[in-house]
Design an enzyme around this catalytic site. Sequence first.
Site, PDB file in Angstrom:
ATOM      1  CE1 TYR A 177      -4.013   2.109   0.512  1.00 27.69           C
ATOM      2  CE2 TYR A 177      -2.432   3.476   1.694  1.00 27.69           C
ATOM      3  CZ  TYR A 177      -3.660   3.325   1.073  1.00 27.69           C
ATOM      4  OH  TYR A 177      -4.524   4.390   1.003  1.00 27.69           O
ATOM      5  CE  LYS A 203      -3.255  12.111 -23.987  1.00 24.07           C
ATOM      6  NZ  LYS A 203      -4.122  12.067 -22.788  1.00 24.07           N
ATOM      7  CG  PHE A 242      -6.486  19.673 -23.466  1.00 25.07           C
ATOM      8  CD1 PHE A 242      -6.595  19.244 -24.772  1.00 25.07           C
ATOM      9  CD2 PHE A 242      -6.791  18.786 -22.446  1.00 25.07           C
ATOM     10  CE1 PHE A 242      -7.010  17.947 -25.066  1.00 25.07           C
ATOM     11  CE2 PHE A 242      -7.205  17.493 -22.736  1.00 25.07           C
ATOM     12  CZ  PHE A 242      -7.307  17.072 -24.047  1.00 25.07           C
ATOM     13  CB  THR A 243     -11.383  19.372 -23.353  1.00 22.97           C
ATOM     14  OG1 THR A 243     -10.479  18.260 -23.337  1.00 22.97           O
ATOM     15  CG2 THR A 243     -11.714  19.742 -24.795  1.00 22.97           C
ATOM     16  CG  ASP A 250      -0.692  19.330 -20.535  1.00 21.63           C
ATOM     17  OD1 ASP A 250      -0.057  18.253 -20.550  1.00 21.63           O
ATOM     18  OD2 ASP A 250      -1.904  19.393 -20.804  1.00 21.63           O
ATOM     19  CG  PHE A 259     -15.527  16.426 -26.302  1.00 18.53           C
ATOM     20  CD1 PHE A 259     -15.327  17.411 -25.351  1.00 18.53           C
ATOM     21  CD2 PHE A 259     -14.635  15.357 -26.336  1.00 18.53           C
ATOM     22  CE1 PHE A 259     -14.279  17.333 -24.447  1.00 18.53           C
ATOM     23  CE2 PHE A 259     -13.580  15.267 -25.445  1.00 18.53           C
ATOM     24  CZ  PHE A 259     -13.419  16.258 -24.490  1.00 18.53           C
ATOM     25  NE  ARG A 281     -10.646  17.491 -29.218  1.00 18.12           N
ATOM     26  CZ  ARG A 281     -10.572  16.975 -27.990  1.00 18.12           C
ATOM     27  NH1 ARG A 281      -9.436  16.519 -27.520  1.00 18.12           N
ATOM     28  NH2 ARG A 281     -11.627  16.928 -27.215  1.00 18.12           N
TER      29      ARG A 281
HETATM   30  C1  PLP Z   1      -2.783  18.035 -23.777  1.00 15.22           C
HETATM   31  C2  PLP Z   1      -3.511  17.156 -22.803  1.00 15.22           C
HETATM   32  N1  PLP Z   1      -3.544  17.502 -21.513  1.00 15.22           N
HETATM   33  C3  PLP Z   1      -4.188  16.766 -20.601  1.00 15.22           C
HETATM   34  C4  PLP Z   1      -4.865  15.609 -20.950  1.00 15.22           C
HETATM   35  C5  PLP Z   1      -5.657  14.861 -19.904  1.00 15.22           C
HETATM   36  O1  PLP Z   1      -5.060  13.659 -19.623  1.00 15.22           O
HETATM   37  P1  PLP Z   1      -5.873  12.322 -19.276  1.00 15.22           P
HETATM   38  O2  PLP Z   1      -6.675  11.950 -20.469  1.00 15.22           O
HETATM   39  O3  PLP Z   1      -4.791  11.327 -18.939  1.00 15.22           O
HETATM   40  O4  PLP Z   1      -6.718  12.608 -18.088  1.00 15.22           O
HETATM   41  C6  PLP Z   1      -4.817  15.196 -22.290  1.00 15.22           C
HETATM   42  C7  PLP Z   1      -5.473  13.943 -22.716  1.00 15.22           C
HETATM   43  O5  PLP Z   1      -6.514  13.803 -23.226  1.00 15.22           O
HETATM   44  C8  PLP Z   1      -4.136  15.990 -23.247  1.00 15.22           C
HETATM   45  O6  PLP Z   1      -4.111  15.671 -24.544  1.00 15.22           O
END
Ligand code: PLP
Length: 448
Positions: A60, A246, A112-113, A203, A437, A370
């Site tokens: 753990y 990624k 970013f979303t 990021d 989306f 997108r």
């Molecule tokens: C540029 C970017 N930042 C953050 C994220 C969020 O990461 P995760 O999908 O691992 O939560 C993503 C992935 O979709 C991304 O492409």
Amino acid sequence: MVEPIKMQSREEREIAIEAAGFNTFLLRSEDVYIDLLTDSGTNAMSDRQWAGMLLGDEAYAGSRNFYRLEKTIQNFYGYKHVIPTHQGRGAEHIISRALIRQGHFIPGNMYFTTTRLHQELAGGQFVDVIIDEAHDPTSEHPFKGNVSLQKLEQLINKVGAENIPYVSLAGTVNMAGGQPISMACVKAVRELCKPKGIRVYLDATRMVENSFFIQEREEDFSDKSIEEILKEFCSYTDGAWMSAKKDSLVNIGGWLAINDHDVFELARNMVVIYEGLHTYGGLAGRDLEALAIGIEESVLQEHVRSRVDQVRYLGNLLETWGIPIVRPVGGHAVYLNAKSFFPHIPQSEFPAQTLAAELYIDSGVRSMERGVASAGRDEKTGEHKYPALELTRLTIPRRVYTQAHMDVVAEAVKSVWDKRDSIRGLKIVYEPKYLRFFQARFKRISSS
Ligand SMILES: Cc1ncc(COP(=O)(O)O)c(C=O)c1O
């Protein structure tokens, strides 16, 4: 690892996409022939990574895999303190809640979303300070992910440095078409922000691929390794969040890294509420091990070059047929310019969503929208936000597909291109409140 892939008939795909509300996120993967939905968690792990999975220390607390991962992140990214998280948005959640207060502004090189949503949920307002070229799919600027220092400075003067908890930078900017930011730019952002006491956070999700573009395009970096460039870039920032799904070649995982000890303590305390203990952050020991090995493999020159070249191969094929894509081709995906692909479909009828659905129906290739669906609605007016870029993303998983698959994809896109005039748009019939989306449903607009 290999798996059989199945080619459905066109009639079967029509039924499948209708059942999925014309949203490729809602398709079953078994109904997909070539899956270019995302490069997130879809990478093939190596023999070394699979072997590492057997070395999971599932204690753990304080597993040896955590210490190995911590050391690897410190070595390759250069940050002092490391907190694992289940994936990128887990880290975004924690850093946003730790640093953002009601009324704060967070400037960044395009939204970013998930990042923007966490910043907003914490009480902040995201402000786009990317250079204008990023919003133009035809601009050949080599670093379309760059911050406009003028826009950033204007914002600081307008709202005051004390209301900016950090600048939110991203490598190979996803929503701009996978476009890189230069070393000169991050240095300049650092120089502008440091005297004003504004932090810079990164990021780092695709920062390895960004480092490859710096090596290729920026003066003085052609004889530096990816590893050296990555570490130097991170050295101009105060910390980073990472979706390890990624660049780092794993199927699940993420982390938050912070130099400032006080911020780290705050974040380390929060991780136990939302993710798990600070030495596993929602991951199994074996996941931490595979991630540490993935980081080592991710910076290898041959790997990054062949990865980016595969993406370009697809982009170049499409361009030979005059199919409109975002230029220059980005690091992880080819982005079809849906506005030019379907000039007869207004943005309110979701041209990029339409293109993703039609491509699937025609060939079984899965892609992702997108554009206006991803951008969501304005909080105050309730109207759709209309981004300048309306794109359909063909995202290439790492170490999965061959050049022959890219040929099939290119021919599939060409087939939709040839019948583009007969295709009509979509209307939205259901949308959830957050990140619509992923789960929204659409219907075809009938011709009557
Ligand atoms: C540029 C970017 N930042 C953050 C994220 C969020 O990461 P995760 O999908 O691992 O939560 C993503 C992935 O979709 C991304 O492409």
